[in-house]
Design an enzyme around this catalytic site. Structure first.
Site, PDB file in Angstrom:
ATOM      1  CG  PHE A 150      -1.872  -1.181   1.236  1.00  0.00           C
ATOM      2  CD1 PHE A 150      -2.977  -1.229   0.405  1.00  0.00           C
ATOM      3  CD2 PHE A 150      -1.620  -2.262   2.070  1.00  0.00           C
ATOM      4  CE1 PHE A 150      -3.834  -2.326   0.405  1.00  0.00           C
ATOM      5  CE2 PHE A 150      -2.469  -3.365   2.080  1.00  0.00           C
ATOM      6  CZ  PHE A 150      -3.581  -3.402   1.247  1.00  0.00           C
ATOM      7  CD  GLU A 153       5.546   5.413  -7.862  1.00  0.00           C
ATOM      8  OE1 GLU A 153       5.815   6.429  -8.526  1.00  0.00           O
ATOM      9  OE2 GLU A 153       5.263   4.315  -8.377  1.00  0.00           O
ATOM     10  CG  PHE A 250      -6.985  10.037  -1.978  1.00  0.00           C
ATOM     11  CD1 PHE A 250      -6.429   9.711  -3.206  1.00  0.00           C
ATOM     12  CD2 PHE A 250      -6.255   9.778  -0.839  1.00  0.00           C
ATOM     13  CE1 PHE A 250      -5.177   9.136  -3.290  1.00  0.00           C
ATOM     14  CE2 PHE A 250      -5.007   9.210  -0.897  1.00  0.00           C
ATOM     15  CZ  PHE A 250      -4.464   8.885  -2.137  1.00  0.00           C
ATOM     16  N   GLY A 258      -2.939   9.891 -12.112  1.00  0.00           N
ATOM     17  CA  GLY A 258      -2.065   9.136 -13.022  1.00  0.00           C
ATOM     18  C   GLY A 258      -1.314   8.102 -12.224  1.00  0.00           C
ATOM     19  CB  CYS A 261      -1.185   2.131  -8.520  1.00  0.00           C
ATOM     20  SG  CYS A 261       0.400   1.384  -8.094  1.00  0.00           S
ATOM     21  CE  LYS A 264      -0.299  -1.798 -12.183  1.00  0.00           C
ATOM     22  NZ  LYS A 264      -0.954  -2.590 -11.160  1.00  0.00           N
TER      23      LYS A 264
HETATM   24  N1  LIG Z   1       4.642   1.765  -7.754  1.00  0.00           N
HETATM   25  C1  LIG Z   1       3.755   1.810  -6.758  1.00  0.00           C
HETATM   26  O1  LIG Z   1       3.482   2.867  -6.163  1.00  0.00           O
HETATM   27  C2  LIG Z   1       3.064   0.561  -6.319  1.00  0.00           C
HETATM   28  C3  LIG Z   1       2.411   0.544  -5.065  1.00  0.00           C
HETATM   29  C4  LIG Z   1       1.787  -0.636  -4.662  1.00  0.00           C
HETATM   30  C5  LIG Z   1       1.782  -1.745  -5.499  1.00  0.00           C
HETATM   31  N2  LIG Z   1       2.395  -1.697  -6.712  1.00  0.00           N
HETATM   32  C6  LIG Z   1       2.408  -2.904  -7.544  1.00  0.00           C
HETATM   33  O2  LIG Z   1       3.684  -3.550  -7.399  1.00  0.00           O
HETATM   34  C7  LIG Z   1       4.072  -4.153  -8.638  1.00  0.00           C
HETATM   35  C8  LIG Z   1       5.426  -3.603  -9.051  1.00  0.00           C
HETATM   36  O3  LIG Z   1       5.284  -2.220  -9.316  1.00  0.00           O
HETATM   37  P1  LIG Z   1       6.548  -1.251  -9.484  1.00  0.00           P
HETATM   38  O4  LIG Z   1       6.010   0.120  -9.651  1.00  0.00           O
HETATM   39  O5  LIG Z   1       7.516  -1.534  -8.409  1.00  0.00           O
HETATM   40  O6  LIG Z   1       7.125  -1.795 -10.878  1.00  0.00           O
HETATM   41  P2  LIG Z   1       8.507  -1.404 -11.585  1.00  0.00           P
HETATM   42  O7  LIG Z   1       8.226  -1.451 -13.032  1.00  0.00           O
HETATM   43  O8  LIG Z   1       9.058  -0.158 -10.986  1.00  0.00           O
HETATM   44  O9  LIG Z   1       9.496  -2.602 -11.188  1.00  0.00           O
HETATM   45  C9  LIG Z   1       9.369  -3.903 -11.651  1.00  0.00           C
HETATM   46  C10 LIG Z   1      10.760  -4.531 -11.697  1.00  0.00           C
HETATM   47  O10 LIG Z   1      10.631  -5.907 -11.992  1.00  0.00           O
HETATM   48  C11 LIG Z   1      11.721  -6.276 -12.830  1.00  0.00           C
HETATM   49  N3  LIG Z   1      11.407  -7.552 -13.478  1.00  0.00           N
HETATM   50  C12 LIG Z   1      10.555  -7.803 -14.508  1.00  0.00           C
HETATM   51  N4  LIG Z   1      10.537  -9.137 -14.767  1.00  0.00           N
HETATM   52  C13 LIG Z   1      11.370  -9.719 -13.884  1.00  0.00           C
HETATM   53  C14 LIG Z   1      11.770 -11.074 -13.647  1.00  0.00           C
HETATM   54  N5  LIG Z   1      11.284 -12.077 -14.358  1.00  0.00           N
HETATM   55  N6  LIG Z   1      12.678 -11.315 -12.681  1.00  0.00           N
HETATM   56  C15 LIG Z   1      13.181 -10.287 -11.939  1.00  0.00           C
HETATM   57  N7  LIG Z   1      12.826  -9.008 -12.109  1.00  0.00           N
HETATM   58  C16 LIG Z   1      11.938  -8.727 -13.059  1.00  0.00           C
HETATM   59  C17 LIG Z   1      11.878  -5.096 -13.752  1.00  0.00           C
HETATM   60  O11 LIG Z   1      13.144  -5.085 -14.375  1.00  0.00           O
HETATM   61  C18 LIG Z   1      11.677  -3.934 -12.776  1.00  0.00           C
HETATM   62  O12 LIG Z   1      12.904  -3.555 -12.187  1.00  0.00           O
HETATM   63  C19 LIG Z   1       2.930  -3.855  -9.620  1.00  0.00           C
HETATM   64  O13 LIG Z   1       2.038  -4.929  -9.629  1.00  0.00           O
HETATM   65  C20 LIG Z   1       2.259  -2.619  -9.025  1.00  0.00           C
HETATM   66  O14 LIG Z   1       0.903  -2.536  -9.377  1.00  0.00           O
HETATM   67  C21 LIG Z   1       3.060  -0.580  -7.124  1.00  0.00           C
END
Ligand SMILES: NC(=O)c1ccc[n+]([C@@H]2O[C@H](COP(=O)([O-])OP(=O)(O)OC[C@H]3O[C@@H](n4cnc5c(N)ncnc54)[C@H](O)[C@@H]3O)[C@@H](O)[C@H]2O)c1
Length: 437
Positions: A150, A153, A250, A258, A261, A264
């Protein structure tokens, strides 16, 4: 405990260094060799307050290291977190192909009883599907657990260190015990660790994000109505927010949400509902209102100037929110595209997001690290992100640099009275426009 994080992006890196910081031995595994090399040198690949310090101190203490070697990373761990991206497919449903490939490879490499944790946001039923997918690839027991993240960023480290709650979805007592031990140092403020069924945990994440997105689309729709009726939405928002059942979080009108999260996840849950035979009209509306909202500022600019050919615009703020370099699905991108499509030129400024922006627009626009350097000769200033440093701007300097004193504010940074007093033409969201006399 020995932990591996698969995927060292926004979620994986923060999770990895925070778990290392409480004494666990953590390996970050990523397929991106350049990212692994940079992180191993202590160079943070994303901007997130407090993250560089945590990365460097835990690398130095030997509690956090990075690799591209899957076998090494899997054999190291009692608990493996999946933090790989789940981007939307063309139809808006979640693309799980990266995760599916990774879990099969992990299952093949597992050499003992292992807890496999889905930290990525995945549709309801993914845990069960992963269990089926990996069953034939290993003789060792693997407990597939849901543990949605949760963090926000911009305050990701703080959010991880002090979560409002930790949600764990599993039927396995072994996995629940390990997960509770891992999270115990982060809930010393008595915030709860909630253990629920795996599918419920998967749903918690989507439902929470969709609810927050709904509040934003709701207040944006109210804002647009307020504007038509000559009402200031700030007065309405304040009047609503003191109701304890509503609150003010919020509920800020703007140029749309945007990030990687909300856009999508709203679409993905709509798809989950559709697959279950339910038309989730509310979710569709949340998404559609947001799409319209992202186009609002450009519409407003067009109706002010008419033809945009030959016009120049300064943009303040590209990131989808302040204190992050993340520009995924940021309203600013849609605004820049709209201005370019109309034949205008754009000079963009953002404290952290310019490197990513360059990858999107190359030499189609100009980039400024200094906000005021974007202004000279521009027809108007357009504000897309509420970075703190824009809040108390030097209005005399803005006025002197622009061709005419016009601001299109997609984040309601300034008060209407202030803009009147300072002689600006000022358009914001849900508040009466100000015309410079
Ligand atoms: N960014 C956010 O604020 C946030 C918050 C909560 C949940 N999430 C969820 O967490 C997940 C990750 O989001 P993110 O923003 O950290 O993504 P991101 O794109 O920043 O990072 C994903 C990482 O996974 C790596 N990767 C891809 N395939 C791989 C594999 N097979 N083995 C090892 N590494 C691999 C990529 O190179 C990348 O570094 C998503 O499902 C997102 O919805 C994101």
């Amino acid at each position: 405990m020995k932990v591996t994080i698969v995927g060292t992006g926004y979620v994986g890196l923060v999770t990895g260094v925070c778990l290392a910081d409480t004494g666990n031995h953590v390996i970050g595994l990523d397929v991106d060799a350049d990212k692994v090399a940079r992180l191993s040198r202590g160079e943070c690949t994303i901007f997130e307050p407090g993250l560089t310090d945590l990365l460097q101190s835990n690398l130095a203490a030997g509690r956090f290291r990075l690799t591209t070697n899957l076998k090494e990373a899997v054999e190291h761990a009692d608990v493996i977190f999946i933090a790989i991206g789940t981007p939307p497919k063309a139809d808006g449903s979640a693309d799980l192909s990266m995760i599916e490939r990774a879990v099969v490879d992990i299952a093949k490499a597992v050499n003992k009883h292992t807890v496999l944790v889905m930290k990525s946001t995945v549709p309801v039923g993914t845990g069960a599907r992963v269990e089926q997918l990996i069953a034939s690839h290993t003789k060792h027991p693997i407990d597939v657990v849901s543990n949605p993240e949760f963090l926000k960023e911009g305050s990701a480290v703080d959010d991880f260190l002090r979560p409002d709650r930790v949600v764990i979805g599993t039927d396995s007592e072994y996995a629940a015990t390990l997960m509770k031990e891992l999270y115990a140092p982060f809930v010393r403020n008595n915030h709860p660790i909630i253990v629920v069924k795996r599918a419920a945990s998967e749903m918690v994440k989507y439902a929470a994000n969709c609810y927050l997105a709904m509040r934003i689309s709701f207040i944006n729709q109210v804002a647009n109505l307020c504007e038509k009726l000559g009402i200031d939405v700030d007065e309405v928002r304040t009047g609503m927010g003191y109701d304890a059942r509503i609150g003010s979080h919020f509920m800020y009108p703007g140029a749309g949400y945007g990030g990687s999260c909300f856009p999508k996840d709203v679409q993905a849950l709509w798809h989950v509902a559709k697959a279950a035979g339910i038309e989730a009209d509310l979710l569709r509306a949340v998404h559609e209102v947001n799409e319209q909202q992202k186009g609002l500022l450009v519409d407003r600019i067009r109706s002010h100037f008419g033809d945009l050919k030959g016009r120049a615009f300064a943009i303040w703020g590209i990131a989808f929110k302040p204190k992050t370099d993340d520009i995924r699905e940021a309203p600013s991108l849609r605004i820049i595209e709209g201005l370019l499509a109309g034949g205008a030129t754009v000079r963009a400024c953002d404290p952290k997001g310019l490197d990513h922006l360059k990858k999107e627009f190359g030499d189609k626009i100009q980039y400024c690290t200094d906000a005021y350097a974007a202004l000279p000769g521009a027809d108007a200033l357009v504000i897309c992100t509420e970075w703190n440093e824009y809040r108390s701007a030097d209005f005399d300097r803005i006025k002197a640099a622009l061709k005419q004193p016009i601001i299109f504010d997609g984040r309601n940074l300034y008060s209407v009275d202030q803009m009147k007093r300072r002689g600006f033409t000022y358009y914001s969201i849900g508040r009466p426009p100000v015309k410079a006399s």
